[in-house]
Design a protein around this motif. Structure first.
Motif, PDB file in Angstrom:
ATOM      1  N   ALA A 228       0.843  -1.202   0.000  1.00 35.09           N
ATOM      2  CA  ALA A 228       0.000   0.000   0.000  1.00 35.09           C
ATOM      3  C   ALA A 228       0.878   1.252   0.000  1.00 35.09           C
ATOM      4  O   ALA A 228       0.633   2.224  -0.718  1.00 35.09           O
ATOM      5  N   LEU A 229       1.924   1.165   0.779  1.00 32.13           N
ATOM      6  CA  LEU A 229       2.857   2.287   0.907  1.00 32.13           C
ATOM      7  C   LEU A 229       3.592   2.566  -0.406  1.00 32.13           C
ATOM      8  O   LEU A 229       3.706   3.705  -0.864  1.00 32.13           O
ATOM      9  N   SER A 247      -1.618  10.423   1.985  1.00 35.42           N
ATOM     10  CA  SER A 247      -2.947  10.006   1.518  1.00 35.42           C
ATOM     11  C   SER A 247      -3.401   8.706   2.188  1.00 35.42           C
ATOM     12  O   SER A 247      -4.573   8.351   2.133  1.00 35.42           O
ATOM     13  N   LEU A 248      -2.474   7.988   2.790  1.00 28.11           N
ATOM     14  CA  LEU A 248      -2.835   6.733   3.458  1.00 28.11           C
ATOM     15  C   LEU A 248      -3.355   6.964   4.873  1.00 28.11           C
ATOM     16  O   LEU A 248      -3.812   6.034   5.538  1.00 28.11           O
ATOM     17  N   LEU A 249      -3.245   8.221   5.322  1.00 22.01           N
ATOM     18  CA  LEU A 249      -3.626   8.519   6.711  1.00 22.01           C
ATOM     19  C   LEU A 249      -4.964   9.250   6.736  1.00 22.01           C
ATOM     20  O   LEU A 249      -5.294   9.970   5.799  1.00 22.01           O
ATOM     21  N   PRO A 250      -5.708   9.078   7.815  1.00 21.78           N
ATOM     22  CA  PRO A 250      -6.954   9.846   7.917  1.00 21.78           C
ATOM     23  C   PRO A 250      -6.613  11.343   7.924  1.00 21.78           C
ATOM     24  O   PRO A 250      -5.562  11.724   8.449  1.00 21.78           O
ATOM     25  N   ASP A 251      -7.468  12.174   7.325  1.00 21.20           N
ATOM     26  CA  ASP A 251      -7.176  13.605   7.151  1.00 21.20           C
ATOM     27  C   ASP A 251      -6.720  14.293   8.435  1.00 21.20           C
ATOM     28  O   ASP A 251      -5.770  15.056   8.442  1.00 21.20           O
ATOM     29  N   ARG A 252      -7.430  13.990   9.498  1.00 18.46           N
ATOM     30  CA  ARG A 252      -7.128  14.659  10.761  1.00 18.46           C
ATOM     31  C   ARG A 252      -5.688  14.348  11.178  1.00 18.46           C
ATOM     32  O   ARG A 252      -5.290  13.185  11.200  1.00 18.46           O
ATOM     33  N   ASP A 253      -4.923  15.343  11.407  1.00 20.84           N
ATOM     34  CA  ASP A 253      -3.535  15.181  11.889  1.00 20.84           C
ATOM     35  C   ASP A 253      -2.599  14.498  10.880  1.00 20.84           C
ATOM     36  O   ASP A 253      -1.494  14.096  11.253  1.00 20.84           O
ATOM     37  N   ARG A 293      -4.258   3.150   6.120  1.00 22.03           N
ATOM     38  CA  ARG A 293      -5.315   2.455   5.370  1.00 22.03           C
ATOM     39  C   ARG A 293      -4.690   1.579   4.282  1.00 22.03           C
ATOM     40  O   ARG A 293      -3.867   2.031   3.514  1.00 22.03           O
ATOM     41  N   THR A 294      -5.094   0.307   4.211  1.00 17.21           N
ATOM     42  CA  THR A 294      -4.627  -0.573   3.136  1.00 17.21           C
ATOM     43  C   THR A 294      -5.843  -1.247   2.509  1.00 17.21           C
ATOM     44  O   THR A 294      -6.880  -1.372   3.147  1.00 17.21           O
TER      45      THR A 294
END
Ligand code: SAM
Length: 299
Positions: A228-229, A247-253, A293-294
């Motif tokens: 995914a990375l 982009s793999l992380l939730p928007d917040r933080d 996220r994957t």
């Protein structure tokens, strides 16, 4: 037995005419008509091997394999080709034709039913002139799922072969190069001109050799995170690594988490994905935050 090999242009055309067939572009049918290329591919296989051939077509490669190796299991999607194969390869009892879409094959079942009976100690090879429209999914499925295959000698589009075997910091390097390097040692054996096929394809071809690794070149906690990375890192080639993997992380933080992630892995986020080798991607994967996220895809 027929006195002329199947691979000659005359016999190829004759077979098509006799069975009322034409090469189907939609199935990537380009038949090999160059005996030297065929012999070079077959010579790379030890005689004691059991070979899986993908897309035997009219049997040009199958016939050469049959004359050298212990047994051949040939998987062909086109029922019209299967009929030809059953006739022309009838003299070879150790050649088995399977009518199936290779992308739907249950590899373990194929192994148990058709390959294991020849002896578990036999090396299993894949040898094929692949249908170019599905080269990548076939090669990835082989590497991930057909774990009993030790080596593959496969003809493909030269450009795809270049991407599969590319090194960091080159234009061809990308998520495909890393997926292949994770599972296998891969190299281009030789390039092949379009004149080696009937009808000739519009692209140059190449023969690639893949040797499965006994252990992966890097140890990761979770392969899905690694893939995914890697995919995210190459999603926008002009963006920095940091912007791509955020982009793999939730928007917040996302920004703060990403900065901490890169710091922990010891990688500069201002670099481009294409400058990282597989070991550096593995370092990033092993420091990935739990919120990543994957989706389970490889490339
Ligand atoms: N091996 C033959 C030769 O070299 O002359 C034919 C090679 S031709 C490039 C590719 C072959 O793959 C065709 O016979 C085609 O029908 C078959 N094929 C295409 N898609 C397939 C699939 N999904 N599963 C199995 N065979 C497939």
């Amino acid at each position: 037995m027929h006195e002329h090999p199947i691979y000659t242009q005359t016999r190829t055309k004759q077979l098509l005419a006799t069975y009322g067939l034409r090469a189907k572009k939609s199935l990537g049918q380009h038949f090999m008509i160059d005996g030297n290329v065929l012999r070079a591919m077959v010579a790379a296989v030890p005689p004691e091997a059991v070979v899986i051939e993908i897309g035997p077509g009219l049997g040009a490669l199958t016939e050469q394999l049959a004359q050298r190796v212990h047994a051949v299991v040939a998987v062909e999607i086109d029922v019209h080709m299967v009929r030809v194969l059953q006739d022309v390869l009838a003299p070879y009892a150790h050649v088995h034709i399977v009518h199936a879409d290779v992308l739907r094959i249950q590899w373990q079942q194929l192994y148990t039913e058709m390959i294991a009976p020849y002896g578990a100690e036999r090396p299993v090879y894949v040898v094929a002139n692949l249908p170019y429209y599905v080269t990548t999914p076939i090669v990835l499925a082989l590497l991930r799922d057909a774990v009993f295959v030790r080596t593959a000698i496969v003809m493909m589009q030269e450009e795809v072969c270049a991407r599969m075997t590319a090194s960091p910091c080159t234009k061809a390097y990308g998520s495909l190069s890393i997926a292949i390097a994770y599972y296998a040692h891969a190299h281009m054996m030789r390039t092949i001109p379009a004149t080696a096929f009937y009808p000739p394809p519009h692209v140059q071809s190449a023969v690639m050799r893949l040797d499965r690794r006994d252990i992966p070149p890097v140890m990761v906690h979770d392969e899905q995170v690694l893939f995914a990375l890697v995919r995210a890192a190459f999603a926008h080639r002009r963006k920095t690594l940091s912007n791509n993997i955020a982009s793999l992380l939730p928007d917040r933080d996302a920004k703060a988490v990403c900065a901490e992630w890169l710091r922990a892995a010891g990688i500069d986020g201002q670099r481009r994905g294409e400058t990282l080798d597989i070991a550096q991607f593995a370092a990033l994967a092993n420091h990935a935050p739990a919120v990543l996220r994957t989706d389970g895809a490889m490339i």
